[in-house]
Design an enzyme around this catalytic site. Structure first.
Site, short mmCIF file in Angstrom:
data_model
loop_
_atom_site.label_atom_id
_atom_site.label_comp_id
_atom_site.label_asym_id
_atom_site.label_seq_id
_atom_site.Cartn_x
_atom_site.Cartn_y
_atom_site.Cartn_z
N GLY A 12 0.86 -1.15 0.03
CA GLY A 12 0.09 -0.07 -0.10
C GLY A 12 0.98 1.20 -0.11
O GLY A 12 1.90 1.09 0.02
N ASP A 13 0.08 2.42 -0.03
CA ASP A 13 0.94 3.68 -0.03
C ASP A 13 1.71 3.87 -1.14
O ASP A 13 2.71 4.53 -1.00
CB ASP A 13 1.73 4.15 1.19
CG ASP A 13 0.67 3.56 2.50
OD1 ASP A 13 -0.56 4.01 2.46
OD2 ASP A 13 1.05 3.18 3.35
N GLU A 14 1.54 3.16 -2.32
CA GLU A 14 2.55 3.13 -3.57
C GLU A 14 2.27 4.58 -4.47
O GLU A 14 3.00 4.92 -5.13
CB GLU A 14 2.32 2.01 -4.46
CG GLU A 14 2.58 0.83 -3.90
CD GLU A 14 1.29 0.16 -3.36
OE1 GLU A 14 0.14 0.91 -3.18
OE2 GLU A 14 1.33 -0.98 -2.79
N LYS A 16 -1.09 5.43 -5.45
CA LYS A 16 -1.98 5.09 -6.23
C LYS A 16 -3.07 6.09 -6.67
O LYS A 16 -3.47 6.20 -7.91
CB LYS A 16 -2.90 3.99 -5.92
CG LYS A 16 -2.03 2.57 -5.78
CD LYS A 16 -2.99 1.47 -5.25
CE LYS A 16 -3.33 1.58 -3.83
NZ LYS A 16 -2.36 1.68 -2.57
N GLY A 40 -6.20 5.67 2.15
CA GLY A 40 -5.91 7.29 2.31
C GLY A 40 -5.26 7.54 0.99
O GLY A 40 -4.07 7.32 1.03
N HIS A 41 -5.92 8.20 0.09
CA HIS A 41 -5.38 8.69 -1.13
C HIS A 41 -5.00 10.13 -0.91
O HIS A 41 -5.94 10.75 -1.07
CB HIS A 41 -6.08 8.16 -2.39
CG HIS A 41 -6.12 6.86 -2.68
ND1 HIS A 41 -6.90 6.22 -3.82
CD2 HIS A 41 -5.30 5.91 -2.18
CE1 HIS A 41 -6.63 5.10 -3.82
NE2 HIS A 41 -6.01 4.77 -2.90
N ARG A 144 -22.28 -13.61 7.63
CA ARG A 144 -23.81 -13.33 7.25
C ARG A 144 -24.51 -12.69 8.43
O ARG A 144 -25.63 -12.93 8.76
CB ARG A 144 -24.40 -14.80 7.00
CG ARG A 144 -23.86 -15.33 5.62
CD ARG A 144 -24.19 -16.83 5.49
NE ARG A 144 -23.56 -17.56 6.30
CZ ARG A 144 -23.60 -19.05 6.40
NH1 ARG A 144 -24.30 -19.56 5.37
NH2 ARG A 144 -23.11 -19.55 7.32
N GLN A 225 -4.90 -0.22 -0.75
CA GLN A 225 -4.16 -0.92 0.10
C GLN A 225 -2.95 -1.65 -1.28
O GLN A 225 -2.94 -1.02 -2.17
CB GLN A 225 -4.52 -2.02 0.69
CG GLN A 225 -5.26 -1.72 2.11
CD GLN A 225 -6.68 -1.23 1.83
OE1 GLN A 225 -7.47 -1.79 1.29
NE2 GLN A 225 -7.10 -0.26 2.60
N THR A 302 -3.60 7.19 9.31
CA THR A 302 -3.52 7.30 10.98
C THR A 302 -2.48 8.14 11.09
O THR A 302 -2.23 8.23 12.45
CB THR A 302 -3.09 5.79 11.01
OG1 THR A 302 -2.20 5.41 10.47
CG2 THR A 302 -4.35 4.91 11.19
N ARG A 304 0.53 7.28 11.10
CA ARG A 304 1.66 6.56 11.52
C ARG A 304 2.95 6.56 10.87
O ARG A 304 2.84 6.96 9.59
CB ARG A 304 1.25 5.28 11.68
CG ARG A 304 0.18 4.79 12.83
CD ARG A 304 -0.03 3.44 12.78
NE ARG A 304 -0.67 2.97 11.75
CZ ARG A 304 -1.33 1.66 11.50
NH1 ARG A 304 -0.80 0.77 12.37
NH2 ARG A 304 -2.08 1.41 10.64
N LYS A 332 7.60 8.25 -6.88
CA LYS A 332 8.52 8.62 -5.90
C LYS A 332 10.14 8.49 -6.24
O LYS A 332 10.92 8.03 -5.48
CB LYS A 332 8.42 8.05 -4.62
CG LYS A 332 6.74 8.74 -4.08
CD LYS A 332 6.72 8.50 -2.85
CE LYS A 332 5.93 9.23 -1.97
NZ LYS A 332 5.65 9.26 -0.67
N ASP A 334 12.08 10.40 -7.32
CA ASP A 334 12.65 11.52 -6.88
C ASP A 334 13.32 11.52 -5.50
O ASP A 334 14.43 11.97 -5.03
CB ASP A 334 11.93 12.97 -6.88
CG ASP A 334 10.54 12.51 -6.23
OD1 ASP A 334 9.80 11.79 -6.44
OD2 ASP A 334 10.18 13.30 -5.25
N GLY A 416 7.81 13.83 -8.29
CA GLY A 416 7.37 14.73 -7.17
C GLY A 416 5.75 14.77 -6.75
O GLY A 416 5.09 14.20 -7.38
P1 IMP Z 1 -6.57 -2.86 8.63
O1 IMP Z 1 -6.78 -2.73 7.26
O2 IMP Z 1 -7.44 -1.74 9.09
O3 IMP Z 1 -7.35 -4.06 9.07
O4 IMP Z 1 -5.25 -3.02 8.79
C1 IMP Z 1 -4.56 -4.09 8.58
C2 IMP Z 1 -3.12 -4.04 8.15
O5 IMP Z 1 -3.13 -3.32 6.56
C3 IMP Z 1 -2.26 -3.11 8.91
O6 IMP Z 1 -0.85 -3.31 8.94
C4 IMP Z 1 -2.58 -1.65 8.38
O7 IMP Z 1 -1.45 -0.87 8.53
C5 IMP Z 1 -2.47 -2.24 6.83
N1 IMP Z 1 -3.31 -1.09 5.93
C6 IMP Z 1 -4.69 -0.99 5.73
N2 IMP Z 1 -4.88 -0.09 4.84
C7 IMP Z 1 -3.72 0.49 4.36
C8 IMP Z 1 -3.40 1.42 3.39
O8 IMP Z 1 -4.36 1.99 2.84
N3 IMP Z 1 -2.18 1.72 3.36
C9 IMP Z 1 -1.27 1.04 3.90
N4 IMP Z 1 -1.34 -0.06 4.77
C10 IMP Z 1 -2.70 -0.15 5.04
#
Ligand code: IMP
Length: 430
Positions: A12-14, A16, A40-41, A144, A225, A302, A304, A332, A334, A416
């Site tokens: 994730g976080d590439e 997209k 989160g885009h 269900r 993701q 988040t 983080r 990325k 750069d 960039g």
């Molecule tokens: P969950 O999707 O909240 O259950 O989290 C499960 C795992 O996926 C955790 O390691 C999160 O940090 C990761 N994760 C969920 N959504 C994203 C995202 O959009 N980007 C990066 N990591 C994610």
């Protein structure tokens, strides 16, 4: 023009969001097929940063229709706030350009409580979830006992469903997790209101896509993701609870497999991961810190800090296989400027053996050490570069080496944070 899927090839976080935003210009409809507001885009446009959690990135373009497929889970309060925030920023969001599947499952307060309580109980064995209730809502879907948008918009059905589900969920919350209980009236009143507000957006996404395909409209399927967080193909159990890979498109939107023509794999020039779980090419110390600071590697959802390391081609080849990647969007690049050497992980050393295949077992992956190919770096800033020929020689070599190692062509390179900071190596779909 073909129907295209955009997937993340890493954790994730590439980047997209921006790639989707660019392709969105060329298509008629943009569809999200899985995940929820764990995503989160971040899109930077006109100097303004916009974070989308539920909404497809196509929503930023007035002439496109954005759809949320049945494979997505929604937190109605957050979704409504997102819609309001976009409207305030001058974007048009209405039932004319946003359709939400009647089959999406709704994240309820108890899902978030269960997610957080479980993580607390797990201590060192936690997954590091986003705490948004994603795992529990998908569990309820498959168990269900979920609540769909079509239930939420109908007060009688919602009341019946919620009563049945809460009977059980409250027992679980109080007796097992030591939290709760959740009050029926409070949730019913609050969520009925959300149902009312979301009702105009509700529609049959599968039917709309079927009709669009039959009238030669072009569709972009937007993944959230990344492949290594996919519930089936990721580093289980350190994964999210949906099919983030291209395989999720059909079950997450209701289109047939033959409708998918092309898959863009969004790949960051290095690797990041949020939360727990194995990460063979992870760096610690100065290199990690530099990648994090230069790349702004802090979670859009988040906040983080993301763990950072070098590009992992073993994992990338696996992502190419399970998604059927047609071309890369390399993002990325750069951020790698200024490193004396840049590394690419080309194999793993595991219990004395050299392996080239991404292991199926997370336990095995935990014991894998990266084998690196080192390349000379480059010091020049890349943000003003307009095409491949203008790149520093060593940056060109980096891209060509990734293509050589994977056998996949690069369509686009981003250099960039702004919407216009990219160049194309070849035409999309060529
Ligand atoms: P969950 O999707 O909240 O259950 O989290 C499960 C795992 O996926 C955790 O390691 C999160 O940090 C990761 N994760 C969920 N959504 C994203 C995202 O959009 N980007 C990066 N990591 C994610």
């Amino acid at each position: 023009m073909p129907n295209v899927v955009v997937v993340g090839t890493q954790w994730g976080d590439e980047g997209k969001g921006r790639v989707v935003d660019l392709i969105a210009e060329k298509v008629d409809l943009v569809v999200r097929y899985q995940g929820g507001n764990n995503a989160g885009h971040t899109i930077v446009t006109n100097g303004k940063s916009i974070v989308l959690h539920h909404l497809p990135s196509g929503i930023l373009r007035d002439d496109k229709v954005s759809l949320i497929g049945n494979g997505v889970v929604i937190d109605p309060k957050i979704l409504l706030e997102e819609i309001e925030a976009l409207k305030k920023s001058g974007y048009s969001v209405s039932p004319d350009n946003l359709i939400i599947s009647d089959k999406v499952h709704v994240i309820m307060p108890y899902h978030k409580m269960i997610d957080i309580s479980r993580e607390n109980l797990a201590g060192n064995n936690k997954i590091g979830t986003t705490g948004r209730g994603i795992g529990p809502v998908y569990e309820d879907k498959y168990g269900r006992r979920g609540i769909k948008l079509s239930d939420l918009v109908n007060p009688d059905t919602f009341s019946k469903r919620l009563k049945t589900v809460l009977n059980e969920r409250n027992l679980y919350l109080t007796k097992v997790l030591g939290s709760g209980p959740v009050d029926f009236d409070e949730v019913y009143n609050e969520y009925t209101q959300y149902g009312k507000e979301l009702k105009p957006y509700m529609g049959d996404v599968s039917k709309i896509l079927f009709d669009s395909i039959n009238s030669d409209k072009d569709i972009l399927f937007e993944g959230a993701q990344g492949t290594l967080l996919d519930i089936d193909f990721g580093t289980y159990p350190y994964v999210t609870s949906s099919n983030a890979g291209s395989g999720g498109v059909c079950v997450g939107t209701g289109v047939a497999p033959k409708s998918i023509d092309y898959v863009v794999g969004v790949t960051k020039a290095y690797t990041t991961r949020v939360g727990e779980g194995p990460f063979p090419s992870e760096e610690t110390g100065e290199i990690e810190q530099r990648l994090r600071e230069e790349g702004g590697e802090y979670g859009a959802t988040t906040g983080r800090s993301r763990r950072c390391g070098w590009l992992d081609v073993v994992a990338l080849k696996y992502a190419i296989r399970v998604n059927g990647i047609s071309a890369f969007a390399l993002t990325k690049l750069d951020v790698l400027s200024g490193f004396d050497t840049v590394k690419i992980c080309t194999a793993y050393k595991c219990n004395g053996s050299l392996i080239n295949e991404f292991p199926g077992s997370t336990e095995v992956l935990e014991n894998c050490k990266p084998v690196y190919e080192e390349m000379d770096g480059w010091s020049e800033e890349l943000t003003d570069i307009k095409d491949f020929d203008e790149l520093p020689e060593n940056a060109k070599k980096f891209i060509l080496r990734v293509e050589e190692l994977t056998g996949v062509p690069t369509w686009l390179v981003s250099i960039g944070p702004s919407r216009e900071m990219y160049f194309e190596l070849r035409e999309l779909y060529s």
